[in-house]
Design a protein around this motif. Sequence first.
Motif, PDB file in Angstrom:
ATOM      1  N   UNK A 116      39.672  32.852  39.803  1.00 58.55           N
ATOM      2  CA  UNK A 116      41.164  32.263  39.955  1.00 58.55           C
ATOM      3  C   UNK A 116      41.538  31.498  38.893  1.00 58.55           C
ATOM      4  N   UNK A 117      40.620  30.953  38.506  1.00 59.62           N
ATOM      5  CA  UNK A 117      40.855  30.039  37.122  1.00 59.62           C
ATOM      6  C   UNK A 117      41.478  31.076  35.847  1.00 59.62           C
ATOM      7  N   UNK A 118      40.948  31.922  35.420  1.00 62.14           N
ATOM      8  CA  UNK A 118      41.118  32.809  34.633  1.00 62.14           C
ATOM      9  C   UNK A 118      42.554  33.418  34.777  1.00 62.14           C
ATOM     10  N   UNK A 148      50.087  40.769  37.158  1.00 66.98           N
ATOM     11  CA  UNK A 148      50.401  39.766  38.079  1.00 66.98           C
ATOM     12  C   UNK A 148      48.882  39.538  38.374  1.00 66.98           C
ATOM     13  N   UNK A 149      48.794  38.366  38.977  1.00 66.05           N
ATOM     14  CA  UNK A 149      47.257  37.781  39.626  1.00 66.05           C
ATOM     15  C   UNK A 149      46.835  38.446  40.641  1.00 66.05           C
ATOM     16  N   UNK A 150      45.507  38.789  40.563  1.00 64.51           N
ATOM     17  CA  UNK A 150      44.659  39.236  41.419  1.00 64.51           C
ATOM     18  C   UNK A 150      43.548  38.318  41.532  1.00 64.51           C
ATOM     19  N   UNK A 151      43.668  37.469  42.529  1.00 64.99           N
ATOM     20  CA  UNK A 151      42.582  36.303  42.568  1.00 64.99           C
ATOM     21  C   UNK A 151      41.322  36.871  43.334  1.00 64.99           C
ATOM     22  N   UNK A 152      40.384  36.568  42.933  1.00 70.33           N
ATOM     23  CA  UNK A 152      39.074  36.684  43.411  1.00 70.33           C
ATOM     24  C   UNK A 152      38.875  36.478  45.133  1.00 70.33           C
TER      25      UNK A 152
END
Length: 289
Positions: A116-118, A148-152
Motif C-alpha cells: 500500500x505504501x508504494x 491506478x492503485x492496486x493495493x495489496x
Amino acid sequence: MNNKEDERVDTGAKEPYFWNPRTHEFLGRTASSWGLILLFYLVFYIFLGGMFVLTMYVMLLTLDDYKPTYQDRLVTPGMMIRPRGEAMEILYNTKDTESWDIYAQTLDNFLGPYNNSLQVQNNDECPPDNYFIQEDSGEVRNNPKRSCQFNRTSLEECSGITDRTYGYQKGQPCVLIKLNRVIGMLPGKDGQSPYVTCGAKKEDNDAIGELAYYPPNGTFNLMYFPYYGKKAQLNYSQPLVAVKFLNISLNTDVNVECKINSNTLKTGGERDKFAGRVSFKLRITSTNN
C-alpha cells in the motif's frame, strides 16, 4: 616435321594452371581480369548493404516508441498464475515446511510492489468501474501516463499480511491470477468488469471443494484499463485476482482450470484454444515423512 609440331602442341597443353609465368596468369586470369571481378563484387555488395540500411531506416521511421504501429495479437489475452511451480504444478506437503515455504516466498516477492505504501506513493486513487482513458492531444503526447492503485490489501486473506503462509500451511492455498498485458485492450463494456472463475476438470469435480475470490467476485476492475505500454506508463500495476481453495481434497491430484469472463473477450479460439484461460495441477498431501 609433323612430330615436332605434335610435340609443341603437347607442350602447350601442359602449361601450368595455378601460375603461368609465360602469360602471367593466376588461376587462368590476368591481374587486370581479377581486378575487374573484385571491383564488381565490391560495388555489388556495397549496393546491397546500402539498400539494407535504407530499408531499415525507412522501417524505423514508421515505428512509434510508445505504441506498436501494427498489432498482430490474439483477440483474448493469455492468463498466468503465481506461484506456478514446475510444469504448472503446485505440489506440497503441509507437514513439510520446506515444500510449501518456497511458494510463500515467491508470492511475497511478487506482491512486494503492491504494498500500500508504494502504491500511494506512485499511483492514483481512481474511481472504480470506469476506464482510465488518457488520450494524447494531437501530436503532443500525454506521457508519462498515470496509473491506478492496486493495493495489496485488496487481496484480503491472500495478501500475505494477515497470514504469512498464504494458507499453504493449513491446506488452503492461495493462487494469484493475472491477465497478460495488451496495449489498448478494453476488456469490458457497459461498466461490466471482466471476472475470473475457476473449476476442476470433470474427473475432479468432487475434489476441488469451495473457492473464495479476492477482490470480491474475482474482478479485474475497468479502472486498470487500457494499458498504454511499459514506456508510456512507467508505474503501471497489473491487476490481480486471488483464488483461495478452502477445502480441497488432500492426497489427490486436482486439475484446475481458471478462465476470464467478459462481455467483450472470448475464451479459446482457432488460433489458441487456451486464450483467456489457464490450467494447472494442485496436489496437497498431509503426511509425516
